[in-house]
Design an enzyme around this catalytic site. Structure first.
Site, mmCIF file in Angstrom:
data_model
loop_
_atom_site.group_PDB
_atom_site.id
_atom_site.type_symbol
_atom_site.label_atom_id
_atom_site.label_comp_id
_atom_site.label_asym_id
_atom_site.label_seq_id
_atom_site.Cartn_x
_atom_site.Cartn_y
_atom_site.Cartn_z
ATOM 1 C CG HIS A 1 21.916 7.249 13.147
ATOM 2 N ND1 HIS A 1 21.914 6.108 12.357
ATOM 3 C CD2 HIS A 1 23.052 7.190 13.965
ATOM 4 C CE1 HIS A 1 22.975 5.398 12.589
ATOM 5 N NE2 HIS A 1 23.602 6.005 13.646
ATOM 6 C CG HIS B 1 20.602 3.100 10.259
ATOM 7 N ND1 HIS B 1 21.015 4.122 9.943
ATOM 8 C CD2 HIS B 1 21.467 2.278 9.607
ATOM 9 C CE1 HIS B 1 22.009 4.328 9.123
ATOM 10 N NE2 HIS B 1 22.311 2.883 8.742
#
Ligand code: FES
Length: 125
Positions: free
Chosen positions: A55, A74
């Site tokens: 990510h 996250h």
């Protein structure tokens, strides 16, 4: 290029070993304690992946209880028993696999398969 990353006799199931590969990028080797796709070693249980989340590049950590690699930034989750596939986002890609080989008691990283290590334009050393 091949790089020694662990001693086979010192691996314990569920206890990850951190190393860097192809250069300074963090990677992780895990003996999952059971035969898995792409696993090597006496039980076909040893795998390795780039530990940089696909990510935004945070280093993932191994959660032994779930046997998953989890990103602290996250919360993406990757499954080392399924080739590093991303099983919870926001990452949309799995972790690149680090190819391994065993010679005697030494475990070597020999290359990267299944995508670019985060932040690199090329996986070569
Ligand atoms: Fe890993 Fe965002 S950097 S989920």
């Amino acid at each position: 290029a091949a790089k020694k990353v662990a001693a086979l006799s010192e691996l314990k199931p569920g206890q990850p070993v951190s190393f860097t590969y192809p250069q300074d990028e963090t990677a992780v080797l895990i003996d999952l304690g059971r035969r898995v796709s792409g696993g090597i070693g006496p039980q076909g249980s040893i795998v390795a992946f780039s530990a940089l989340c696909q990510h935004m590049g945070c280093p993932v950590t191994f959660e032994a209880g779930r046997s998953h690699l989890v990103c602290p930034c996250h919360a993406s989750v990757f499954d080392p028993a399924r080739g590093g596939d991303c099983i919870e986002g926001p990452s949309t890609r799995g972790l690149p696999r680090i190819a391994l080989k065993i010679e005697g008691n030494a475990v070597f990283a020999t290359g990267v398969a299944g995508g670019l290590v985060y932040g690199r334009g090329c996986n070569r050393t």
